[in-house]
Design a protein around this motif. Structure first.
Motif, short mmCIF file in Angstrom:
data_model
loop_
_atom_site.label_atom_id
_atom_site.label_comp_id
_atom_site.label_asym_id
_atom_site.label_seq_id
_atom_site.Cartn_x
_atom_site.Cartn_y
_atom_site.Cartn_z
N THR A 1 124.08 8.64 77.24
CA THR A 1 123.60 7.79 76.15
C THR A 1 124.23 8.13 74.81
O THR A 1 123.86 7.57 73.78
N SER B 1 126.90 7.36 65.29
CA SER B 1 126.21 6.50 64.31
C SER B 1 127.13 5.97 63.22
O SER B 1 126.74 5.12 62.45
N GLU C 1 124.24 10.73 68.56
CA GLU C 1 122.85 10.58 68.99
C GLU C 1 122.78 10.47 70.51
O GLU C 1 123.70 9.96 71.15
N ASP D 1 119.70 9.95 73.89
CA ASP D 1 118.35 9.83 74.39
C ASP D 1 118.08 11.07 75.22
O ASP D 1 119.01 11.72 75.71
N GLU E 1 114.48 11.17 71.02
CA GLU E 1 115.80 10.92 70.46
C GLU E 1 116.29 12.24 69.90
O GLU E 1 115.52 12.97 69.26
N SER F 1 119.64 14.03 67.78
CA SER F 1 120.91 13.80 67.10
C SER F 1 121.41 15.08 66.46
O SER F 1 120.62 15.97 66.10
N TRP G 1 115.18 16.17 66.51
CA TRP G 1 114.54 15.95 67.81
C TRP G 1 113.24 15.24 67.53
O TRP G 1 112.37 15.78 66.85
N LYS H 1 110.10 9.46 70.66
CA LYS H 1 110.38 8.04 70.43
C LYS H 1 109.14 7.23 70.08
O LYS H 1 109.19 6.35 69.23
#
Length: 172
Positions: A100, A104, A118, A120, A129, A131, A148, A151
């Motif tokens: 995933t 960005s 990023e 999932d 999520e 990043s 972290w 979601k």
């Protein structure tokens, strides 16, 4: 005595006016880090309990739905700082789905180019999520931002997160 009664009544009815007046800004601390030789600063709400770490700062949202850290790296330590961030996540039960991965794109924050990748993933509470963000506050220095977030509830913190990122600045 009258003043105390008026003050007590005002405090009692204040919540009724909150929708009209809007939210009251939470207290926030501006942290320069590392404290012994600052290269950057960031403003984080006190409720997130920001604290200095060996290599930067970290904070967690009051409901524990969001964790983030900002670590300082040099050209020589960059790979190790990224590896440490990923190890921290996995040690805390985060599984990252490499398929995933997305970039960005870059934005400018206070004169620094900021970009992130990023992913999932999942933790004990469900979908998350993750990043890793990067910005350079000065020649030879890099900030590694680890995020972290659960979601399901991360949207409730979007205003705080945007404000925190917008406050990230190179030290003067």
């Amino acid at each position: 005595m009258k003043r105390m009664l008026v003050l007590a009544m005002a405090l009692a009815i204040a919540p009724l006016f909150a929708p009209v007046l809007g939210p009251i800004r939470a207290e926030a601390a501006t942290l320069e880090f590392p404290s012994d030789a600052p290269i950057a600063s960031v403003t984080i709400p006190d409720a997130w309990e920001p604290k200095e770490t060996i290599s930067g700062i970290e904070a967690t949202s009051p409901d524990a739905a969001i964790y983030f850290s900002i670590d300082v790296a040099s050209d020589a330590t960059m790979d190790q700082v990224i590896n440490d961030a990923i190890k921290f996540l996995t040690d805390n039960g985060v599984t990252i789905d490499e398929t995933t991965k997305s970039d960005s794109g870059d934005i400018e924050i206070n004169g620094m180019t900021f970009g992130s990748i990023e992913f999932d993933g999942e933790d004990a509470d469900g979908p998350v999520e993750v990043s890793l963000g990067f910005a350079s506050p000065s020649e030879g220095k890099m900030l590694v931002v680890t995020y972290w977030g659960t979601k399901e509830t991360q949207g409730a913190h979007s205003k705080d997160l945007v404000a925190i990122l917008k406050s990230l600045k190179p030290a003067k």
